[in-house]
Design an enzyme around this catalytic site. Structure first.
Site, PDB file in Angstrom:
ATOM      1  N   LYS A 186      62.586 -43.357 -83.967  1.00  0.00           N
ATOM      2  CA  LYS A 186      62.724 -41.945 -84.338  1.00  0.00           C
ATOM      3  C   LYS A 186      61.624 -41.139 -83.663  1.00  0.00           C
ATOM      4  O   LYS A 186      60.475 -41.595 -83.582  1.00  0.00           O
ATOM      5  CB  LYS A 186      62.652 -41.758 -85.856  1.00  0.00           C
ATOM      6  CG  LYS A 186      62.801 -40.293 -86.261  1.00  0.00           C
ATOM      7  CD  LYS A 186      62.982 -40.118 -87.758  1.00  0.00           C
ATOM      8  CE  LYS A 186      61.716 -40.193 -88.562  1.00  0.00           C
ATOM      9  NZ  LYS A 186      60.672 -39.216 -88.182  1.00  0.00           N
ATOM     10  N   GLU A 226      60.034 -37.046 -83.281  1.00  0.00           N
ATOM     11  CA  GLU A 226      60.014 -35.663 -83.773  1.00  0.00           C
ATOM     12  C   GLU A 226      60.089 -34.688 -82.596  1.00  0.00           C
ATOM     13  O   GLU A 226      59.357 -34.851 -81.611  1.00  0.00           O
ATOM     14  CB  GLU A 226      58.732 -35.407 -84.575  1.00  0.00           C
ATOM     15  CG  GLU A 226      58.674 -36.219 -85.861  1.00  0.00           C
ATOM     16  CD  GLU A 226      57.458 -35.889 -86.728  1.00  0.00           C
ATOM     17  OE1 GLU A 226      56.777 -34.891 -86.464  1.00  0.00           O
ATOM     18  OE2 GLU A 226      57.220 -36.670 -87.669  1.00  0.00           O
ATOM     19  N   GLU A 245      64.657 -31.918 -91.550  1.00  0.00           N
ATOM     20  CA  GLU A 245      63.670 -31.882 -92.645  1.00  0.00           C
ATOM     21  C   GLU A 245      63.234 -30.451 -92.949  1.00  0.00           C
ATOM     22  O   GLU A 245      62.940 -29.661 -92.036  1.00  0.00           O
ATOM     23  CB  GLU A 245      62.442 -32.735 -92.286  1.00  0.00           C
ATOM     24  CG  GLU A 245      61.375 -32.679 -93.386  1.00  0.00           C
ATOM     25  CD  GLU A 245      60.298 -33.746 -93.307  1.00  0.00           C
ATOM     26  OE1 GLU A 245      60.377 -34.622 -92.427  1.00  0.00           O
ATOM     27  OE2 GLU A 245      59.379 -33.705 -94.142  1.00  0.00           O
ATOM     28  N   ASP A 290      56.296 -42.936 -90.309  1.00  0.00           N
ATOM     29  CA  ASP A 290      54.833 -42.817 -90.172  1.00  0.00           C
ATOM     30  C   ASP A 290      54.241 -42.188 -91.435  1.00  0.00           C
ATOM     31  O   ASP A 290      53.022 -42.070 -91.568  1.00  0.00           O
ATOM     32  CB  ASP A 290      54.432 -42.067 -88.887  1.00  0.00           C
ATOM     33  CG  ASP A 290      54.943 -40.635 -88.831  1.00  0.00           C
ATOM     34  OD1 ASP A 290      55.687 -40.215 -89.734  1.00  0.00           O
ATOM     35  OD2 ASP A 290      54.585 -39.938 -87.850  1.00  0.00           O
TER      36      ASP A 290
END
Ligand code: KIV
Length: 267
Positions: free
Chosen positions: A115, A117, A184, A46
């Site tokens: 994916k 988050e 991340e 994104d």
């Protein structure tokens, strides 16, 4: 490898101690180039909202935009394992929304995985998707969709309690059935601890060299988007300058009457 990569191939790479190379990609020609180079995984991130569409952050990105880019990448028929990023509010509302939206990436987009988050808080969603055979890559640490909670894009897990809570997130997403996890913006020592304690591959971005693989945003490594320049990015080319040189040469040619010539004209 002449066949398409699967999640089993990616997991085997961790077992064999082979590093996983992943890049973001949002369009057909770039996907063709990347795939011809043998990239292992392609992420339709994104981040497209920031580096391609010009939004300030990833929050405005919609399902329709993500599907559009997923379809463009999939038309290149890549051998790499393709993962589509679920945009903000496409999976946070409830399990039914998460299943329907994730299913669209597989059914309409042609991706092999999605994916998501989040860690402990998203474990039920990961479990629900895996239960209907949608493979999931989890994403913990600096999660850009949490920009307002984090107060900006800040390295996560520097304090002991934060690091322990990220360890819990990592265990929770593995237990929920994620087949890989993106780490991340966390200290490299923490990324190493997580990598050593999980059976699934860790894919780092700003998480040091001890992860099982690495992912970067293609526009960042090509020097195509000068908006942000995070410390963790390595720039491999200055494509912005190459494009600017070509555009300047074209403008000059047109203005001076040097283009088109006979060569570019029909009789
Ligand atoms: O959206 C994205 O590109 C990502 C990667 C940077 C991990 O989430």
């Amino acid at each position: 490898m002449s066949r398409k990569k699967t999640i089993l191939d990616i997991q085997k790479m961790k077992a064999d101690g082979e590093k996983i190379a992943m890049l973001t990609c949002y369009d057909y020609p770039t996907a063709r180039i990347m795939d011809s180079c043998g990239i292992d995984m392609i992420l339709i991130g994104d981040s497209v909202g920031v580096v391609f569409s010009g939004y300030d952050n990833t929050l405005p990105v919609t399902m329709d935009e993500m599907l559009y880019h997923t379809k463009a990448v999939m038309r290149s028929n890549p051998k790499a394992l393709v993962v589509s990023d679920m945009p903000f509010m496409s999976y946070q509302t409830d399990i039914r929304d998460a299943r329907l939206n994730a299913g669209r990436f597989i059914k309409e987009g042609g991706a092999a995985a999605v994916k998501i988050e989040g860690g402990v808080n998203m474990a039920p969603v990961i479990k629900a998707l895996v239960a209907i055979d949608i493979p999931v890559v989890a994403h913990i640490g600096l999660t850009p969709q949490s920009i307002h909670r984090m107060g900006g894009y800040k390295v996560q897990g520097k304090k002991i309690e934060q690091a322990e809570s990220l360890m819990e997130d990592a265990r929770a997403v593995e237990d929920a059935g994620a087949f890989a996890v993106v780490l991340e913006g966390i200290p490299q020592s923490l990324a190493q601890r997580i990598t050593d304690s999980l059976n699934i591959p860790t894919i780092g971005i700003g998480a040091g060299s001890h992860c099982d693989g690495q992912v970067l945003v293609i526009h960042d490594i090509l020097g195509l988007c000068e908006k942000y320049s995070p410390k963790f990015v390595k720039r491999y080319a200055d494509v912005r300058e190459i494009v600017a040189d070509a555009v300047n040469a074209y403008i000059l040619d047109v203005r001076q009457g040097n283009f088109p010539t006979e060569e570019h004209s029909f009789n």
